[in-house]
Design a protein around this motif. Structure first.
Motif, mmCIF file in Angstrom:
data_model
loop_
_atom_site.group_PDB
_atom_site.id
_atom_site.type_symbol
_atom_site.label_atom_id
_atom_site.label_comp_id
_atom_site.label_asym_id
_atom_site.label_seq_id
_atom_site.Cartn_x
_atom_site.Cartn_y
_atom_site.Cartn_z
ATOM 1 N N PHE A 95 -11.364 51.403 19.971
ATOM 2 C CA PHE A 95 -12.191 51.394 19.867
ATOM 3 C C PHE A 95 -13.427 50.471 19.856
ATOM 4 C CE2 PHE A 95 -16.934 51.156 17.896
ATOM 5 C CZ PHE A 95 -17.406 51.424 18.452
ATOM 6 N N GLY A 96 -11.518 49.248 19.544
ATOM 7 C CA GLY A 96 -12.063 48.055 19.097
ATOM 8 C C GLY A 96 -10.857 46.862 20.698
ATOM 9 N N ILE A 97 -10.646 47.509 21.097
ATOM 10 C CA ILE A 97 -10.299 47.200 22.577
ATOM 11 C C ILE A 97 -11.531 48.040 23.557
ATOM 12 C CG2 ILE A 97 -8.234 47.849 24.925
ATOM 13 C CD1 ILE A 97 -6.408 48.639 22.777
ATOM 14 N N LEU A 98 -12.032 48.520 23.544
ATOM 15 C CA LEU A 98 -13.144 48.954 24.469
ATOM 16 C C LEU A 98 -13.884 48.188 24.473
ATOM 17 C CD1 LEU A 98 -14.788 51.444 26.123
ATOM 18 C CD2 LEU A 98 -15.154 52.344 23.889
ATOM 19 N N VAL A 99 -14.444 47.806 22.998
ATOM 20 C CA VAL A 99 -15.713 46.275 22.409
ATOM 21 C C VAL A 99 -15.130 45.225 22.961
ATOM 22 C CG1 VAL A 99 -17.208 45.863 20.849
ATOM 23 C CG2 VAL A 99 -16.030 47.903 20.650
ATOM 24 N N GLY A 100 -13.937 44.752 23.272
ATOM 25 C CA GLY A 100 -13.721 43.589 22.809
ATOM 26 C C GLY A 100 -13.480 43.370 24.558
ATOM 27 N N VAL A 101 -13.196 44.775 25.445
ATOM 28 C CA VAL A 101 -12.900 44.377 27.079
ATOM 29 C C VAL A 101 -15.801 44.661 27.494
ATOM 30 C CG1 VAL A 101 -13.118 45.534 29.222
ATOM 31 C CG2 VAL A 101 -11.342 45.575 27.730
ATOM 32 N N CYS A 102 -16.089 44.836 26.309
ATOM 33 C CA CYS A 102 -17.278 44.775 27.052
ATOM 34 C C CYS A 102 -17.917 43.743 26.092
ATOM 35 C CB CYS A 102 -17.887 46.219 26.374
ATOM 36 S SG CYS A 102 -17.478 47.731 26.618
ATOM 37 N N LEU A 103 -17.531 43.064 25.141
ATOM 38 C CA LEU A 103 -17.845 41.719 24.835
ATOM 39 C C LEU A 103 -17.449 40.624 26.374
ATOM 40 C CD1 LEU A 103 -19.070 40.460 22.403
ATOM 41 C CD2 LEU A 103 -16.375 39.480 21.729
ATOM 42 N N LEU A 104 -15.970 40.587 26.537
ATOM 43 C CA LEU A 104 -15.898 39.651 27.737
ATOM 44 C C LEU A 104 -16.851 40.014 29.001
ATOM 45 C CD1 LEU A 104 -11.601 39.863 27.661
ATOM 46 C CD2 LEU A 104 -13.024 38.319 26.775
ATOM 47 N N ALA A 105 -17.208 41.300 29.222
ATOM 48 C CA ALA A 105 -18.223 41.220 30.191
ATOM 49 C C ALA A 105 -19.515 40.837 29.804
ATOM 50 C CB ALA A 105 -18.192 42.682 30.830
ATOM 51 N N GLY A 106 -19.710 40.662 28.733
ATOM 52 C CA GLY A 106 -21.103 39.919 29.075
ATOM 53 C C GLY A 106 -21.895 40.586 27.986
ATOM 54 N N GLN A 107 -21.464 42.165 27.681
ATOM 55 C CA GLN A 107 -22.697 42.971 27.449
ATOM 56 C C GLN A 107 -23.427 43.093 25.685
ATOM 57 O OE1 GLN A 107 -23.576 46.229 28.866
ATOM 58 N NE2 GLN A 107 -22.438 45.307 30.668
ATOM 59 N N MET A 108 -24.767 42.642 25.076
ATOM 60 C CA MET A 108 -25.340 42.581 24.301
ATOM 61 C C MET A 108 -24.363 43.404 22.720
ATOM 62 S SD MET A 108 -27.544 41.041 22.595
ATOM 63 C CE MET A 108 -28.502 41.074 21.205
ATOM 64 N N TRP A 109 -24.864 44.708 23.754
ATOM 65 C CA TRP A 109 -24.096 46.065 23.010
ATOM 66 C C TRP A 109 -22.850 45.933 21.826
ATOM 67 C CZ3 TRP A 109 -20.072 48.673 22.843
ATOM 68 C CH2 TRP A 109 -19.599 48.808 24.511
ATOM 69 N N ALA A 110 -21.908 45.452 22.923
ATOM 70 C CA ALA A 110 -20.821 44.659 22.380
ATOM 71 C C ALA A 110 -20.969 43.844 21.184
ATOM 72 C CB ALA A 110 -19.843 44.233 23.499
ATOM 73 N N ARG A 111 -22.025 42.651 21.477
ATOM 74 C CA ARG A 111 -21.705 41.992 20.558
ATOM 75 C C ARG A 111 -22.384 41.909 19.187
ATOM 76 N NH1 ARG A 111 -26.417 38.161 22.786
ATOM 77 N NH2 ARG A 111 -26.534 38.097 20.658
#
Length: 162
Positions: A95-111
């Motif tokens: 789950f942490g890897i998935l959220v980290g990748v989405c954070l790098l993509a600039g997703q608001m929900w990932a923040r």
């Protein structure tokens, strides 16, 4: 070594860049500030990926080599066996890897999820602290840095990506 070797821009490129934003101007300050803070959020994304990987490694060790840990399951904060801890760490790591990748993509929900994930990761590592204190302590410190980077500088990432 001349200054041209350190900065490979041609004079034309330097003049063109200076027409866009000159030092001291509002645009220049905005560009410099944005890139520096965006780097912190990108750092947090990379740290989330790394923390996810470390959780996965910790989970695999708990599943396959639980004799590595210092205390038995009765010495943990939460009295569960290492197989359960292993699966919790593996799932949390993915789950942490998935959220980290989405954070790098600039997703608001990932923040938002990244802060929650890092906070929960720190709590999970507090529970695992008696059996592997150094590893858990390092992961808690990294979780705090991730929370700081996302909460303090997360807003700039949204503005920068637009």
């Amino acid at each position: 070594m001349s200054s041209n070797q350190l900065d490979p821009k041609t004079m034309a490129q330097a003049q063109q860049a200076s027409m866009i934003a000159t030092p001291g101007s509002r645009e220049y300050d905005y560009m410099v500030r944005q890139s520096a803070w965006v780097a912190w959020v990108n750092f947090a994304g990379v740290m989330l990926i790394m923390l996810g990987t470390l959780h996965g490694i910790q989970g695999l060790v708990a599943l396959f080599r639980d004799e590595v840990y210092v205390v038995g399951k009765s010495g943990l904060v939460v009295n569960v066996d290492y197989t359960t801890w292993g699966w919790v760490h593996i799932i949390w790591g993915l789950f942490g890897i998935l959220v980290g990748v989405c954070l790098l993509a600039g997703q608001m929900w990932a923040r938002v999820v990244g802060v929650i994930l890092a906070f929960a990761s720190a709590i999970i590592n507090v529970g695992f602290l008696p059996s592997y204190p150094v590893w858990s302590g390092i992961m808690i410190a990294l979780d705090v840095v991730v929370i700081w980077a996302i909460t303090v500088h997360g807003g700039e990432l949204k503005e920068f990506k637009q």
